[in-house]
Design an enzyme around this catalytic site. Sequence first.
Site, mmCIF file in Angstrom:
data_model
loop_
_atom_site.group_PDB
_atom_site.id
_atom_site.type_symbol
_atom_site.label_atom_id
_atom_site.label_comp_id
_atom_site.label_asym_id
_atom_site.label_seq_id
_atom_site.Cartn_x
_atom_site.Cartn_y
_atom_site.Cartn_z
ATOM 1 N N GLY A 1 14.109 -11.335 15.030
ATOM 2 C CA GLY A 1 14.215 -10.835 16.371
ATOM 3 C C GLY A 1 15.829 -10.192 16.019
ATOM 4 O O GLY A 1 16.373 -11.048 17.247
ATOM 5 N N HIS A 2 16.966 -10.458 15.370
ATOM 6 C CA HIS A 2 18.301 -10.137 15.196
ATOM 7 C C HIS A 2 18.780 -9.240 14.459
ATOM 8 O O HIS A 2 17.918 -8.772 13.509
ATOM 9 C CB HIS A 2 19.051 -11.049 15.635
ATOM 10 C CG HIS A 2 18.649 -12.397 14.090
ATOM 11 N ND1 HIS A 2 17.620 -13.627 13.561
ATOM 12 C CD2 HIS A 2 19.481 -11.871 12.980
ATOM 13 C CE1 HIS A 2 17.742 -13.033 12.693
ATOM 14 N NE2 HIS A 2 18.638 -12.807 11.994
ATOM 15 N N ALA A 3 19.830 -9.040 14.888
ATOM 16 C CA ALA A 3 21.296 -8.204 13.522
ATOM 17 C C ALA A 3 22.619 -8.746 13.646
ATOM 18 O O ALA A 3 22.397 -10.239 14.346
ATOM 19 C CB ALA A 3 21.138 -7.213 13.873
#
Length: 132
Positions: A49-51
């Site tokens: 749930g991130h980059a």
Amino acid sequence: MDNVRLIDLPKIVDPRGNLTVAEQMKNIPFGISRVYWTYDVPSGERRGGHAHRTCEEIVIAVSGSFDVDVFDGKERQTFHLNHPYQGLYIGTNVWRTLEDFSSGSVCLVLASELFDEAEYIYDYEEFLQLVK
């Protein structure tokens, strides 16, 4: 999607048990600065749930299976990982979510950077602005 691809790692078959090798700058396209793994993920939970702004990663299902959903701002793709001799390369500025973990699965990650909270992008709207 240029910044995401499956990488087949060497699989050395032996009747005593198989072996797979990951070597930086050889079959891993970056120097490895950090290794971590997730396990005992409860049913229905998601990870990721991130980059990342600067960190490249290889994600490997060393045991069991799970799905990795990636989005580079233009294209979305889902990879089902279930082979310990195959890794998913995820470059910079790619949103990722890991889900549908099988019981007993272990997710191993090889990362190009040491942990730095500031290089993570956790806000999806910020990510969308960045990849425009």
